[in-house]
Design a protein around this motif. Structure first.
Motif, short mmCIF file in Angstrom:
data_model
loop_
_atom_site.label_atom_id
_atom_site.label_comp_id
_atom_site.label_asym_id
_atom_site.label_seq_id
_atom_site.Cartn_x
_atom_site.Cartn_y
_atom_site.Cartn_z
N PRO A 27 10.12 -31.59 15.18
CA PRO A 27 11.07 -30.48 15.05
C PRO A 27 10.41 -29.23 14.48
O PRO A 27 9.46 -29.31 13.70
N THR A 29 12.23 -25.91 12.64
CA THR A 29 13.43 -25.21 12.21
C THR A 29 12.96 -24.00 11.42
O THR A 29 12.82 -24.04 10.20
N TYR A 31 13.33 -20.72 9.70
CA TYR A 31 14.42 -20.00 9.02
C TYR A 31 13.86 -18.71 8.44
O TYR A 31 12.98 -18.75 7.56
N CYS A 85 17.35 -18.35 12.88
CA CYS A 85 16.81 -19.69 12.84
C CYS A 85 16.39 -20.07 14.27
O CYS A 85 17.22 -20.06 15.18
N ILE A 87 15.18 -23.06 16.44
CA ILE A 87 15.21 -24.52 16.35
C ILE A 87 14.66 -25.09 17.66
O ILE A 87 15.22 -24.81 18.73
N THR A 88 13.58 -25.83 17.55
CA THR A 88 13.01 -26.45 18.75
C THR A 88 12.64 -27.90 18.47
O THR A 88 12.41 -28.28 17.32
N THR A 89 12.57 -28.67 19.53
CA THR A 89 12.08 -30.03 19.48
C THR A 89 11.03 -30.13 20.57
O THR A 89 11.29 -29.75 21.72
N ASN A 140 9.23 -23.07 7.93
CA ASN A 140 9.77 -24.19 8.69
C ASN A 140 10.52 -25.13 7.74
O ASN A 140 9.93 -25.69 6.82
N SER A 142 11.81 -27.91 8.64
CA SER A 142 11.56 -29.28 9.11
C SER A 142 10.07 -29.57 8.99
O SER A 142 9.37 -29.68 9.98
#
Length: 167
Positions: A27, A29, A31, A85, A87-89, A140, A142
């Protein structure tokens, strides 16, 4: 299988990733609290509104992104934007992923724009791959790949290969 505790303290068996192991996906995230002036607020809204439209091609080139989105976090009280934010996977390690972003002009421009919106400017300034990685990794939320629930153990490439072969 590893042992995990449920909220009331019973020990159960579940297929979680043990801390320290590397799961299939990772992940990000990112921010970034942003400046509150009207120009930056407008730019943040535009980045959000056109993120998918403008960056699908670049993200497809990477071939390892499961999901990506840009989310606007509202100010308390609902007026204006507090933060952006991203947000990637994705499959693989963080720094190879970030190297792809840095080497892609359109994605580098996106992240440079996010850095310019930041309430607190990146320190050191983002001028090369190393300072870019520092900026992203330090913002990040995550930081551990094992904080991501994964319902399946397949990479994007495996999924695309399987479904493009059966189409």
């Amino acid at each position: 299988m590893t042992q995990a505790s449920d909220p009331i303290g019973k020990i159960t068996s579940c297929s979680t990733q043990p801390h320290g192991s590397t799961p299939m996906a990772n992940p990000l995230t990112l921010y970034i609290p942003i400046k509150q002036d009207p120009e930056i607020q407008k730019a943040a809204k535009a980045a959000h509104d056109h993120f998918v439209e403008l960056h699908t091609g670049e993200l497809d080139l990477f071939e390892d992104v499961h999901y990506a989105r840009l989310v606007l976090i509202p100010n308390p009280g609902g007026s204006g934007i507090l933060a952006i934010c991203v947000i990637t996977t994705f499959d693989g390690g963080m720094n190879p992923y970030l190297k792809f972003f840095w080497n892609n002009q359109a994605l580098r421009k996106l992240f440079a724009g996010l850095a310019e919106m930041a309430l607190v400017a990146p320190d050191p300034a983002v001028t090369d791959l190393t300072t870019f990685e520092t900026f992203i990794n330090s913002n990040n939320l995550s930081n551990r790949p094992d904080d991501l629930y994964q319902a399946y153990g397949h990479t994007v490439r495996q999924i695309k290969a399987r479904f493009s072969a059966s189409a």
